[in-house]
Scaffold this active site. Structure first.
Site, PDB file in Angstrom:
ATOM      1  N   LYS A  72       0.810  -1.213   0.000  1.00  0.00           N
ATOM      2  CA  LYS A  72       0.000   0.000   0.000  1.00  0.00           C
ATOM      3  C   LYS A  72       0.845   1.266   0.000  1.00  0.00           C
ATOM      4  O   LYS A  72       0.376   2.341  -0.343  1.00  0.00           O
ATOM      5  CB  LYS A  72      -0.981  -0.035   1.160  1.00  0.00           C
ATOM      6  CG  LYS A  72      -2.027  -1.119   0.921  1.00  0.00           C
ATOM      7  CD  LYS A  72      -3.042  -1.230   2.028  1.00  0.00           C
ATOM      8  CE  LYS A  72      -4.153  -2.204   1.648  1.00  0.00           C
ATOM      9  NZ  LYS A  72      -3.719  -3.609   1.691  1.00  0.00           N
TER      10      LYS A  72
HETATM   11  C1  PLP Z   1      -4.388  -4.623   1.216  1.00  0.00           C
HETATM   12  C2  PLP Z   1      -3.618  -5.865   1.063  1.00  0.00           C
HETATM   13  C3  PLP Z   1      -4.014  -6.849   0.148  1.00  0.00           C
HETATM   14  C4  PLP Z   1      -5.267  -6.728  -0.689  1.00  0.00           C
HETATM   15  O1  PLP Z   1      -5.204  -5.654  -1.599  1.00  0.00           O
HETATM   16  P1  PLP Z   1      -6.548  -5.075  -2.213  1.00  0.00           P
HETATM   17  O2  PLP Z   1      -6.128  -3.888  -2.992  1.00  0.00           O
HETATM   18  O3  PLP Z   1      -7.444  -4.757  -1.087  1.00  0.00           O
HETATM   19  O4  PLP Z   1      -7.096  -6.148  -3.087  1.00  0.00           O
HETATM   20  C5  PLP Z   1      -3.227  -7.983   0.035  1.00  0.00           C
HETATM   21  N1  PLP Z   1      -2.122  -8.144   0.802  1.00  0.00           N
HETATM   22  C6  PLP Z   1      -1.725  -7.227   1.675  1.00  0.00           C
HETATM   23  C7  PLP Z   1      -0.512  -7.471   2.491  1.00  0.00           C
HETATM   24  C8  PLP Z   1      -2.456  -6.055   1.836  1.00  0.00           C
HETATM   25  O5  PLP Z   1      -2.041  -5.134   2.721  1.00  0.00           O
END
Ligand code: PLP
Length: 495
Positions: free
Chosen positions: A111
């Protein structure tokens, strides 16, 4: 001029800057642009370009009302020395396949890719309401990783504040400490009694509360905005790493320009994988995008039956950032596959709100399935995947990436189409589960687990994670769902 409107109506038309500042449409829909796909990103010299240069091409195509100078400034600030790898998202071999590491940013989760740049995008927007003192307060519900990445991105960013809610007891010790130790004069964090969907639904209600919005604007000069992946400014930076992966495959002479590639994506809110679809619409040769879910396999059921149904037990799993029953960004995918039919989307989302489920027409599902594959892993399979990946490749993966690894192993490999697994978090964010899976000692604190993991695998914990053990805890509020609105109002006042 490329404009954005809601997935549920075309009445309001916004520029990219306005859409980013606002976050979510008044009718609850997500901002989309009908021009997506009309221009393609040029692949001609992409193999010789840096991540930052690719970002300029991709973001320029998606956010055209930012000038090239503005985008360049945002990119340079967001993708600099806070990343531990100069490639930003390095591509590495994983047996016959590849892994795209998205976790080398300041909070060790993918993120960061979006949340390091979103505050820079926002800083270059201007108040819509004519109030020159207007401040933006970011309001976010997190299943674990978004919260910290958003806090790190927005801490002390001029003209902004940020409030983060996470479900009490449902994030790892490391994740919780990452949030509760966040520094900055404009940040607030609270644990909420409930699960992620409860918190997310409450946040959505707060966003939809006109009376509260008026009160915050009048009393505190504050407008609320979102850093969840429903914000278009959060989504588009993620498109860049699909192009970067392709560029690295070209550099490593695995493919020639024009060859198709397959991506396997650990998914919760459908943001990460939707960015891959945007990349495809921008001309990237993507053969398939494979959704990998954990035991909360609502997307798997949807993609196999055409029926989306959130009325099901919620499982708290060892991959908490994917424990989601309402995948918000699916709405954008449906919009594009349904030929931009806002009435259909509006109807489906009404069904979801009123009955917790909806069903898409058969032809629509067939079209979607042409692009999107799917699979899921239960918790035993996740643990086995972590062990298997280490045994076969001497590469440690986290429990989210492991869902993708498991799903990839289940798929028949096509020797002509390289497969890229997106790795979404550092294994050191979830050291206990990783140690258990690898048969290592997991009885101590998360920090002791980190040391055991490092010793056993010859890898190293990111310094920011290891240092949490001695960081000061600044936030310890635990509140009920019905107290969230007052908490928000209080924080806005103090901003
Ligand atoms: C947020 C997240 C996901 C999922 O991503 P999305 O964009 O919500 O599909 C997968 N793995 C990790 C470690 C995350 O932080």
């Amino acid at each position: 001029m490329i404009t954005f409107h809601s997935t549920r109506s075309t009445t309001d038309s916004l520029t990219a800057k306005q859409a980013i500042r606002k976050g979510i449409a008044d009718d609850g829909g997500l901002f989309v642009s009908d021009s997506l796909g009309q221009t393609h990103v040029d692949l001609a010299n992409i193999a010789s370009k840096s991540y930052q240069e690719i970002a300029l091409d991709v973001l320029g195509a998606l956010l055209p009302d930012y000038t090239a100078d503005e985008l360049k400034a945002c990119i340079d600030e967001a993708y600099g020395s806070q990343w531990s790898d100069p490639a930003i998202t390095p591509l590495k071999p994983l047996g016959d396949d590849f892994v795209l590491e998205l976790f080398n940013g300041p909070t060790s989760a993918f993120k960061d890719v979006a949340l390091q740049i979103l505050p820079r995008f926002m800083a270059r927007t201007t108040p819509a309401g004519g109030d020159p003192d207007e401040k933006i307060m970011i309001l976010t519900a997190t299943s674990g990783d978004t919260g910290k990445a958003a806090l790190a991105g927005f801490a002390d960013a001029a003209g902004t504040g940020i409030t983060v809610f996470y479900p009490e007891g449902k994030v790892s010790q490391v994740q919780e400490l990452q949030m509760t130790t966040q520094t900055g004069s404009n940040v607030k964090v609270a644990a909420v009694r409930g699960n992620f969907d409860d918190a997310q639904s409450a946040v959505k209600r707060i966003f939809g509360d006109r009376e509260l919005a008026d009160r915050l604007a009048a009393d505190s000069h504050v407008v609320l905005s979102s850093a969840n992946s429903i914000n278009v400014g959060r989504l588009v930076p993620q498109v860049v790493y699909y192009f970067s992966a392709y560029a690295q495959l070209l550099q490593q002479q695995i493919i020639n320009t024009g060859d198709e590639v397959e991506f396997v994506v650990p998914t919760g809110n459908f943001g990460d994988i939707l960015a891959g679809y945007y990349a495809k619409l921008l001309g990237l040769p993507v053969k398939h995008l494979v959704v990998a879910s954990d035991r909360n396999n609502v997307l798997f059921d949807f993609l196999t039956t055409g029926s989306y149904n959130r009325n099901r037990p919620f499982f708290q799993t060892i991959s908490p950032s994917m424990d989601i029953l309402i995948s918000s960004n699916l709405e954008r995918m449906l919009y594009y596959f349904a030929e931009k039919d806002t009435r259909l989307i509006s109807m489906l989302m009404n069904d979801l709100k009123n009955y917790g489920c909806y069903e898409v027409p058969e032809e629509l599902l067939a079209k979607i399935r042409h692009v999107f594959g799917c699979g899921w892993a239960n918790e035993d399979q996740v643990r086995q995947a972590i062990a298997d990946c280490w045994k076969k490749n001497r590469y440690v993966i986290d429990p989210h990436t492991a869902c993708g690894y498991f799903v990839m192993q289940q798929m028949p490999a096509d020797p002509l189409t390289p497969r890229v697994l997106l790795s979404t978090a550092s294994p050191y964010k979830f050291p206990r589960v990783v140690n258990e899976s690898l048969g290592l000692d997991a009885t101590g604190t998360d920090f002791e687990c980190m040391d055991v993991l490092a010793e056993a695998t010859g890898t190293k914990a990111p310094a920011a994670l290891r240092g949490l053990e001695t960081a000061d805890v600044r936030f310890s509020d635990v509140i009920g769902i019905d107290e969230m609105e007052d908490f928000v109002a209080g924080t806005a006042e103090a901003l």
